[in-house]
Design a protein around this motif. Structure first.
Motif, PDB file in Angstrom:
ATOM      1  N   ALA A  48       0.834  -1.207   0.000  1.00  0.00           N
ATOM      2  CA  ALA A  48       0.000   0.000   0.000  1.00  0.00           C
ATOM      3  C   ALA A  48       0.871   1.260   0.000  1.00  0.00           C
ATOM      4  CB  ALA A  48      -0.909  -0.004   1.223  1.00  0.00           C
ATOM      5  N   GLU A  49       2.012   1.178   0.700  1.00  0.00           N
ATOM      6  CA  GLU A  49       2.924   2.322   0.764  1.00  0.00           C
ATOM      7  C   GLU A  49       3.731   2.472  -0.514  1.00  0.00           C
ATOM      8  OE1 GLU A  49       4.284   5.608   2.947  1.00  0.00           O
ATOM      9  OE2 GLU A  49       2.753   4.139   3.514  1.00  0.00           O
ATOM     10  N   TYR A  50       4.019   1.331  -1.169  1.00  0.00           N
ATOM     11  CA  TYR A  50       4.822   1.325  -2.409  1.00  0.00           C
ATOM     12  C   TYR A  50       4.082   0.532  -3.477  1.00  0.00           C
ATOM     13  CZ  TYR A  50       8.483   2.925   0.760  1.00  0.00           C
ATOM     14  OH  TYR A  50       9.206   3.637   1.694  1.00  0.00           O
ATOM     15  N   PRO A  51       2.993   1.068  -4.014  1.00  0.00           N
ATOM     16  CA  PRO A  51       2.129   0.308  -4.929  1.00  0.00           C
ATOM     17  C   PRO A  51       2.771  -0.047  -6.261  1.00  0.00           C
ATOM     18  CG  PRO A  51       1.459   2.624  -4.839  1.00  0.00           C
ATOM     19  CD  PRO A  51       2.471   2.435  -3.759  1.00  0.00           C
ATOM     20  N   PHE A  53      22.977   4.941  -6.785  1.00  0.00           N
ATOM     21  CA  PHE A  53      22.132   5.296  -5.654  1.00  0.00           C
ATOM     22  C   PHE A  53      20.676   5.471  -6.096  1.00  0.00           C
ATOM     23  CE2 PHE A  53      26.005   7.322  -3.463  1.00  0.00           C
ATOM     24  CZ  PHE A  53      26.231   6.174  -2.718  1.00  0.00           C
ATOM     25  N   GLU A  54      20.303   4.791  -7.151  1.00  0.00           N
ATOM     26  CA  GLU A  54      18.925   4.825  -7.645  1.00  0.00           C
ATOM     27  C   GLU A  54      18.733   3.568  -8.475  1.00  0.00           C
ATOM     28  OE1 GLU A  54      15.989   7.772 -10.275  1.00  0.00           O
ATOM     29  OE2 GLU A  54      18.149   8.155 -10.151  1.00  0.00           O
ATOM     30  N   TYR A  55      17.568   2.936  -8.320  1.00  0.00           N
ATOM     31  CA  TYR A  55      17.364   1.656  -8.989  1.00  0.00           C
ATOM     32  C   TYR A  55      15.882   1.506  -9.331  1.00  0.00           C
ATOM     33  CZ  TYR A  55      18.296  -3.247 -10.093  1.00  0.00           C
ATOM     34  OH  TYR A  55      18.428  -4.436 -10.735  1.00  0.00           O
ATOM     35  N   SER A  56      15.536   0.364  -9.925  1.00  0.00           N
ATOM     36  CA  SER A  56      14.139   0.104 -10.285  1.00  0.00           C
ATOM     37  C   SER A  56      13.307  -0.290  -9.072  1.00  0.00           C
ATOM     38  CB  SER A  56      14.062  -0.982 -11.363  1.00  0.00           C
ATOM     39  OG  SER A  56      14.735  -2.151 -10.952  1.00  0.00           O
ATOM     40  N   SER A  57      13.930  -0.343  -7.905  1.00  0.00           N
ATOM     41  CA  SER A  57      13.234  -0.542  -6.634  1.00  0.00           C
ATOM     42  C   SER A  57      13.484   0.679  -5.752  1.00  0.00           C
ATOM     43  CB  SER A  57      13.762  -1.791  -5.913  1.00  0.00           C
ATOM     44  OG  SER A  57      13.632  -2.942  -6.718  1.00  0.00           O
ATOM     45  N   PRO A  58      12.530   1.073  -4.927  1.00  0.00           N
ATOM     46  CA  PRO A  58      12.779   2.180  -3.995  1.00  0.00           C
ATOM     47  C   PRO A  58      13.924   1.825  -3.038  1.00  0.00           C
ATOM     48  CG  PRO A  58      10.427   1.645  -4.106  1.00  0.00           C
ATOM     49  CD  PRO A  58      11.158   0.545  -4.815  1.00  0.00           C
ATOM     50  N   VAL A  92      19.350  12.987  -7.668  1.00  0.00           N
ATOM     51  CA  VAL A  92      17.963  13.172  -7.242  1.00  0.00           C
ATOM     52  C   VAL A  92      18.032  14.104  -6.025  1.00  0.00           C
ATOM     53  CG1 VAL A  92      15.857  12.074  -6.415  1.00  0.00           C
ATOM     54  CG2 VAL A  92      17.341  10.865  -8.037  1.00  0.00           C
ATOM     55  N   PRO A  93      17.620  15.353  -6.166  1.00  0.00           N
ATOM     56  CA  PRO A  93      17.857  16.354  -5.115  1.00  0.00           C
ATOM     57  C   PRO A  93      17.384  15.902  -3.736  1.00  0.00           C
ATOM     58  CG  PRO A  93      16.991  17.397  -7.094  1.00  0.00           C
ATOM     59  CD  PRO A  93      16.900  15.923  -7.322  1.00  0.00           C
ATOM     60  N   LYS A 114      19.005   8.326   1.184  1.00  0.00           N
ATOM     61  CA  LYS A 114      17.773   8.016   1.910  1.00  0.00           C
ATOM     62  C   LYS A 114      16.559   8.330   1.043  1.00  0.00           C
ATOM     63  CE  LYS A 114      19.020   8.506   6.810  1.00  0.00           C
ATOM     64  NZ  LYS A 114      18.710   9.236   8.072  1.00  0.00           N
ATOM     65  N   ASN A 115      15.580   7.422   1.139  1.00  0.00           N
ATOM     66  CA  ASN A 115      14.279   7.625   0.491  1.00  0.00           C
ATOM     67  C   ASN A 115      14.415   8.004  -0.984  1.00  0.00           C
ATOM     68  OD1 ASN A 115      12.895   7.144   2.974  1.00  0.00           O
ATOM     69  ND2 ASN A 115      13.409   9.244   3.607  1.00  0.00           N
ATOM     70  N   VAL A 116      15.131   7.176  -1.723  1.00  0.00           N
ATOM     71  CA  VAL A 116      15.313   7.394  -3.164  1.00  0.00           C
ATOM     72  C   VAL A 116      14.152   6.729  -3.900  1.00  0.00           C
ATOM     73  CG1 VAL A 116      16.848   7.153  -5.128  1.00  0.00           C
ATOM     74  CG2 VAL A 116      17.803   7.335  -2.808  1.00  0.00           C
ATOM     75  N   PRO A 117      13.357   7.490  -4.658  1.00  0.00           N
ATOM     76  CA  PRO A 117      12.244   6.882  -5.393  1.00  0.00           C
ATOM     77  C   PRO A 117      12.750   5.889  -6.431  1.00  0.00           C
ATOM     78  CG  PRO A 117      12.087   9.285  -5.370  1.00  0.00           C
ATOM     79  CD  PRO A 117      13.454   8.933  -4.870  1.00  0.00           C
ATOM     80  N   GLN A 118      11.899   4.927  -6.784  1.00  0.00           N
ATOM     81  CA  GLN A 118      12.306   3.958  -7.792  1.00  0.00           C
ATOM     82  C   GLN A 118      12.334   4.602  -9.167  1.00  0.00           C
ATOM     83  OE1 GLN A 118       8.220   1.768  -7.329  1.00  0.00           O
ATOM     84  NE2 GLN A 118       9.278   0.807  -9.045  1.00  0.00           N
TER      85      GLN A 118
END
Length: 525
Positions: A41-44, A178-183, A208-209, A231-235
């Motif tokens: 639900a948090e990461y649909p 530091f960024e991937y197809s998963s959060p 990613v700022p 921290k908290n890098v979007p997918q």
């Protein structure tokens, strides 16, 4: 007393290493607490989420290093489960050793299932290299199967990668995404460096700022500690036909090299000892260039010999820089086979025997390299000849079927010419579309009954010539006919191929363009 201190220090190092091996670096309770808050639900849009990852690399002034990676990832969907059922590490045994220290599956109720690595892992030679007609027994894969993995589980793994031989002596380079197809909830990278060999080039690209913070390096006891925390890098969401994800997402590049010239000089220095020409080679060069006027004709004559008469195949058994260092050109010439670096070295020497200023070249056959940070990660070797205007003529003798000295698929690529004085990173020219066409001229007639009779002439240029010539050379005459019949019927159902001719008759005659002459009929069109 001094011996006692050394013994105590050794015991301390061993006890710390043992503790890391047994428990890892992450706090197990904190990892499970963070994972409990990760839900679909948090990461649909996510199939799995990287909850935490701690990477520690310690390198020495000779370039050897040890990298620990302790990470936890939560599985959210069936697709995520399937994607993570097999964990894989790659390494080349000439340079390094990779190993899984432990792998655990942590269930939703908090119970921990430790994977039996002795039973559920295997190490093997990387078979994918066989498709390139190369055999390097040191290219290895380790795979761990997670048979009990279920949706909702948390995977935790600790790995260690030991580099006992750097690709370039007395140097260190690294690349981390530091960024991937998963959060990514949290990702920490620490690099522990000797003061004698600090990181000289560092850059965070496509940032990613607000997601990555780099700490000021700390120096203590002759060591420098570098640290970055994401921290908290979007997918990131892959798109059709996009460049490789790692080339366009947030990434950190580090290196101890001052400049690309350092790497250029290194490759020249490991290549030159293998450049001794034999008398047979000199005779062959004189034979090839006899009667040839001008540099262009000489280049093409020697290029065609190395391209077509030296087969692309080989076994990697070099000692100085496996995968980079060529075999002696005398061996490649005598055996009539070699991999890209062997063919490039031979062509370089033969061109030099003909009076041309030629150099071996490292090129990246893929996405362009980030120019800001010099790193020795290339995957192909070709050749450059210095032209009178001081520009380079690039050529790839690996391709046995190319009309062009540099096939179109190597345009707009990063390359580095190996020269004794060094050279800068460059980009190969973009070849215009109108030099890569397939030109079709068709004439025909339709009878009153609707029956079609046609004659077609197809002329292939550039990349089309290269692709179709190579494909046809791998097929028998019957298979070639079947190919044209299938293409024809796919365009005009019911069509019948009456006759087809392929020119030149000798497909390896790359002095002539590739042409198809087709005659066909089709009823009731």
């Amino acid at each position: 007393m001094r011996l006692l201190k050394i013994s105590l220090l050794f015991c301390l190092i061993v006890s710390v290493a043992w503790a890391q091996t047994a428990t890892g670096f992450l706090d197990a309770r904190e990892l499970q607490r963070a994972a409990a808050a990760v839900t679909l639900a948090e990461y649909p849009d996510a199939d799995d989420v990287l909850v935490d990852d701690y990477v520690l690399t310690t390198y020495e002034k000779d370039g050897t290093s040890v990298t620990w990676d302790d990470w936890g990832s939560k599985i959210l969907t069936e697709k995520g489960k399937q994607n993570n059922r097999v964990m894989t590490m790659y390494y080349n045994a000439s340079y390094s050793k990779a190993e899984f220290i432990f792998v655990k599956i942590i269930k939703a109720d908090g119970s921990v299932r430790e994977v039996d690595l002795a039973r559920q892992s295997q190490e093997m030679i990387d078979r994918s290299q066989m498709g390139s007609n190369i055999y390097d027994p040191n290219n290895k894969i380790i795979q761990v199967s997670l048979a009990e993995l279920e949706v909702g589980d948390l995977i935790r793994a600790l790995t260690r990668r030991t580099t006992f031989k750097p690709r370039v002596p007395d140097s260190f380079s690294d690349f981390q995404t530091f960024e991937y197809s998963s959060p990514i909830l949290r990702y920490v990278l620490e690099i522990n460096a000797p003061a004698e060999l600090p990181l000289r080039n560092i850059i965070l690209k496509d940032e990613v700022p607000g997601t990555v913070v780099g700490s000021k390096p700390k120096t203590e006891n002759g060591r420098i500690l570098y640290r970055w925390e994401a921290k908290n890098v979007p997918q990131a969401f892959p798109e059709p036909a996009m460049p490789p994800l790692y080339t366009v997402t947030q990434r950190l590049l580090v290196s101890t090299f001052d400049s690309w010239q350092d790497i250029s000089r290194w490759y020249w220095n490991i290549s030159v000892p293998h450049f001794d020409a034999t008398n047979d080679m000199k005779i062959k060069v004189n034979e090839l260039i006899k009667g040839k006027a001008g540099h262009e004709e000489k280049i093409r004559a020697i290029f065609r010999f190395v391209s077509q008469e030296i087969r692309y195949m080989g076994v990697t058994l070099e000692t100085e820089a496996p995968g980079y260092e060529p075999h002696d050109v005398s061996i490649t010439f005598a055996n009539r086979h070699g991999v890209c670096r062997d063919k490039a070295a031979l062509l370089t020497v033969m061109l030099r025997l003909a009076g041309l200023e030629a150099f071996p070249v490292l090129i990246h056959a893929g996405a362009k390299k980030d120019p800001e940070v010099p790193q020795p990660f290339f995957n192909h070797a070709i050749v450059a000849v210095l032209k009178p205007d001081k520009s380079y003529q690039l050529m790839d003798p690996t391709d046995e079927n190319t009309r062009d000295l540099l096939p179109a698929y190597l345009c707009n690529r990063s390359y580095l010419v190996a020269r004794p004085e060094g050279d800068v990173l460059r980009t190969s020219d973009i070849i215009p579309y109108n030099q890569n066409l397939g030109k079709i001229k068709t004439s025909g007639k339709i009878t009153a009954e609707g029956n079609l009779t046609c004659i077609s002439q197809v002329v292939m240029e550039g990349i089309n010539d290269n692709a179709y010539r190579g494909m046809l050379l791998r097929r028998t005459p019957d298979q070639r006919q079947e190919f044209f019949e299938a293409v024809l019927k796919g365009i005009i159902p019911g069509a019948r191929l009456v006759r087809f001719d392929i020119l030149p008759a000798d497909l390896q005659d790359t002095s002539l363009p590739l042409e198809f002459h087709l005659s066909f009929t089709a009823p009731s069109v």
